[in-house]
Design a protein around this motif. Structure first.
Motif, PDB file in Angstrom:
ATOM      1  N   MET A   1       0.855  -1.186   0.000  1.00 13.80           N
ATOM      2  CA  MET A   1       0.000   0.000   0.000  1.00 13.80           C
ATOM      3  C   MET A   1       0.885   1.227   0.000  1.00 13.80           C
ATOM      4  N   GLY A   2       0.497   2.220  -0.776  1.00  9.77           N
ATOM      5  CA  GLY A   2       1.269   3.444  -0.859  1.00  9.77           C
ATOM      6  C   GLY A   2       0.455   4.641  -0.427  1.00  9.77           C
ATOM      7  N   TRP A   3       0.959   5.817  -0.791  1.00 11.49           N
ATOM      8  CA  TRP A   3       0.340   7.057  -0.366  1.00 11.49           C
ATOM      9  C   TRP A   3       0.137   7.984  -1.559  1.00 11.49           C
ATOM     10  N   VAL A   4      -0.941   8.749  -1.504  1.00 13.24           N
ATOM     11  CA  VAL A   4      -1.168   9.845  -2.447  1.00 13.24           C
ATOM     12  C   VAL A   4      -1.117  11.120  -1.615  1.00 13.24           C
ATOM     13  N   LEU A   5      -0.288  12.051  -2.050  1.00 12.31           N
ATOM     14  CA  LEU A   5      -0.044  13.276  -1.293  1.00 12.31           C
ATOM     15  C   LEU A   5      -0.776  14.454  -1.916  1.00 12.31           C
ATOM     16  N   ILE A   6      -1.417  15.235  -1.066  1.00 14.16           N
ATOM     17  CA  ILE A   6      -2.124  16.440  -1.496  1.00 14.16           C
ATOM     18  C   ILE A   6      -1.568  17.618  -0.707  1.00 14.16           C
ATOM     19  N   GLY A   7      -1.029  18.591  -1.412  1.00 14.91           N
ATOM     20  CA  GLY A   7      -0.525  19.788  -0.747  1.00 14.91           C
ATOM     21  C   GLY A   7      -1.672  20.704  -0.364  1.00 14.91           C
ATOM     22  N   ALA A   8      -1.674  21.159   0.867  1.00 18.20           N
ATOM     23  CA  ALA A   8      -2.726  22.062   1.329  1.00 18.20           C
ATOM     24  C   ALA A   8      -2.525  23.467   0.769  1.00 18.20           C
ATOM     25  N   HIS A   9      -1.311  23.766   0.314  1.00 16.69           N
ATOM     26  CA  HIS A   9      -0.978  25.098  -0.196  1.00 16.69           C
ATOM     27  C   HIS A   9       0.347  25.008  -0.936  1.00 16.69           C
ATOM     28  N   GLY A  10       0.672  26.035  -1.685  1.00 11.20           N
ATOM     29  CA  GLY A  10       1.970  26.082  -2.352  1.00 11.20           C
ATOM     30  C   GLY A  10       3.090  26.155  -1.330  1.00 11.20           C
ATOM     31  N   GLY A  11       4.171  25.447  -1.570  1.00 11.12           N
ATOM     32  CA  GLY A  11       5.294  25.454  -0.635  1.00 11.12           C
ATOM     33  C   GLY A  11       5.047  24.633   0.613  1.00 11.12           C
ATOM     34  N   ALA A  12       4.117  23.691   0.543  1.00 12.88           N
ATOM     35  CA  ALA A  12       3.764  22.886   1.713  1.00 12.88           C
ATOM     36  C   ALA A  12       4.852  21.904   2.118  1.00 12.88           C
ATOM     37  N   GLY A  13       5.707  21.542   1.176  1.00 13.03           N
ATOM     38  CA  GLY A  13       6.710  20.522   1.450  1.00 13.03           C
ATOM     39  C   GLY A  13       6.371  19.203   0.780  1.00 13.03           C
ATOM     40  N   LEU A  14       5.492  19.277  -0.204  1.00 18.49           N
ATOM     41  CA  LEU A  14       5.012  18.083  -0.897  1.00 18.49           C
ATOM     42  C   LEU A  14       6.154  17.282  -1.530  1.00 18.49           C
ATOM     43  N   THR A  15       7.056  17.956  -2.209  1.00 21.36           N
ATOM     44  CA  THR A  15       8.179  17.268  -2.856  1.00 21.36           C
ATOM     45  C   THR A  15       9.075  16.615  -1.821  1.00 21.36           C
ATOM     46  N   THR A  16       9.307  17.285  -0.713  1.00 23.15           N
ATOM     47  CA  THR A  16      10.131  16.723   0.358  1.00 23.15           C
ATOM     48  C   THR A  16       9.475  15.486   0.951  1.00 23.15           C
ATOM     49  N   VAL A  17       8.183  15.560   1.252  1.00 20.92           N
ATOM     50  CA  VAL A  17       7.481  14.409   1.829  1.00 20.92           C
ATOM     51  C   VAL A  17       7.463  13.247   0.842  1.00 20.92           C
ATOM     52  N   ALA A  18       7.231  13.528  -0.432  1.00 22.43           N
ATOM     53  CA  ALA A  18       7.249  12.456  -1.438  1.00 22.43           C
ATOM     54  C   ALA A  18       8.607  11.777  -1.471  1.00 22.43           C
ATOM     55  N   ALA A  19       9.672  12.550  -1.439  1.00 22.33           N
ATOM     56  CA  ALA A  19      11.017  11.976  -1.458  1.00 22.33           C
ATOM     57  C   ALA A  19      11.289  11.164  -0.193  1.00 22.33           C
ATOM     58  N   LEU A  20      10.834  11.657   0.960  1.00 23.32           N
ATOM     59  CA  LEU A  20      11.028  10.903   2.207  1.00 23.32           C
ATOM     60  C   LEU A  20      10.288   9.570   2.166  1.00 23.32           C
ATOM     61  N   LEU A  21       9.062   9.580   1.647  1.00 23.92           N
ATOM     62  CA  LEU A  21       8.281   8.345   1.593  1.00 23.92           C
ATOM     63  C   LEU A  21       8.793   7.381   0.525  1.00 23.92           C
ATOM     64  N   ASN A  22       9.368   7.909  -0.541  1.00 23.34           N
ATOM     65  CA  ASN A  22       9.898   7.051  -1.605  1.00 23.34           C
ATOM     66  C   ASN A  22      11.316   6.563  -1.324  1.00 23.34           C
ATOM     67  N   HIS A  23      11.943   7.084  -0.276  1.00 21.16           N
ATOM     68  CA  HIS A  23      13.289   6.655   0.090  1.00 21.16           C
ATOM     69  C   HIS A  23      13.247   5.185   0.510  1.00 21.16           C
ATOM     70  N   ALA A  24      14.014   4.375  -0.155  1.00 20.52           N
ATOM     71  CA  ALA A  24      14.080   2.921   0.088  1.00 20.52           C
ATOM     72  C   ALA A  24      12.793   2.195  -0.310  1.00 20.52           C
ATOM     73  N   ARG A  25      11.813   2.911  -0.790  1.00 13.00           N
ATOM     74  CA  ARG A  25      10.553   2.334  -1.266  1.00 13.00           C
ATOM     75  C   ARG A  25      10.096   3.093  -2.513  1.00 13.00           C
ATOM     76  N   PRO A  26      10.865   3.061  -3.584  1.00 12.55           N
ATOM     77  CA  PRO A  26      10.518   3.855  -4.776  1.00 12.55           C
ATOM     78  C   PRO A  26       9.097   3.573  -5.272  1.00 12.55           C
ATOM     79  N   GLY A  27       8.414   4.650  -5.620  1.00 16.70           N
ATOM     80  CA  GLY A  27       7.063   4.514  -6.164  1.00 16.70           C
ATOM     81  C   GLY A  27       5.964   4.357  -5.136  1.00 16.70           C
ATOM     82  N   SER A  28       6.308   4.402  -3.854  1.00 13.62           N
ATOM     83  CA  SER A  28       5.266   4.201  -2.844  1.00 13.62           C
ATOM     84  C   SER A  28       4.445   5.457  -2.577  1.00 13.62           C
ATOM     85  N   ALA A  29       4.947   6.616  -2.989  1.00 12.74           N
ATOM     86  CA  ALA A  29       4.204   7.860  -2.794  1.00 12.74           C
ATOM     87  C   ALA A  29       4.135   8.629  -4.106  1.00 12.74           C
ATOM     88  N   ALA A  30       2.984   9.221  -4.357  1.00 10.59           N
ATOM     89  CA  ALA A  30       2.795  10.018  -5.568  1.00 10.59           C
ATOM     90  C   ALA A  30       1.960  11.237  -5.225  1.00 10.59           C
TER      91      ALA A  30
END
Length: 144
Positions: A1-30
């Protein structure tokens, strides 16, 4: 099971969170692509500013699905404690989300970029901790 990320606003940190969740688990977050996902947990992302907390509060209060609002990941945007107004707003919406998870300020991300920062022990540890915490969040009927 993976995650779908929704930014509440611009500059929320969406790219950072996606990278953290995909670390060692590529493709688990989008990032959210416009259609409600099936088989993935939905995660809202906001930064720890007063504006970020307000945007997260508005999204949580007006959540469009008939199910409960998903988890909220709050990304620290400075090495300091969140401002009082942001802390107040986040406490106020904590009952509307299934979980609220804080990601600490990561200086390596700011100084080196997320991909290089993930090689640092502190950032990799934060990634594993976030993955574990979100894996424990129950999947709501409307999200599966």
């Amino acid at each position: 099971m993976g995650w779908v990320l929704i930014g509440a606003h611009g500059g929320a940190g969406l790219t950072t969170v996606a990278a953290l969740l995909n670390h060692a688990r590529p493709g688990s977050a989008a990032e959210f692509s416009g259609s409600w996902p099936t088989g993935r947990r939905i995660v809202l992302v906001a930064n720890s500013s007063a504006n970020g907390a307000q945007a997260a509060a508005q999204m949580a209060a007006n959540w469009p699905l008939p199910s409960s609002c998903p988890a909220l990941v709050v990304v620290a945007d400075t090495p300091f404690r969140a401002p009082p107004l942001a802390r107040y707003r986040l406490r106020a919406i904590s009952r509307l989300v299934t979980a609220m998870i804080a990601v600490p300020y990561l200086p390596a991300v700011r100084n080196l970029g997320i991909e290089t920062a993930l090689q640092a022990q502190t950032t990799a540890r934060t990634a594993r901790r976030l993955q574990r915490r979100l894996a424990r969040v129950p999947v709501d009927e409307g999200q599966s």
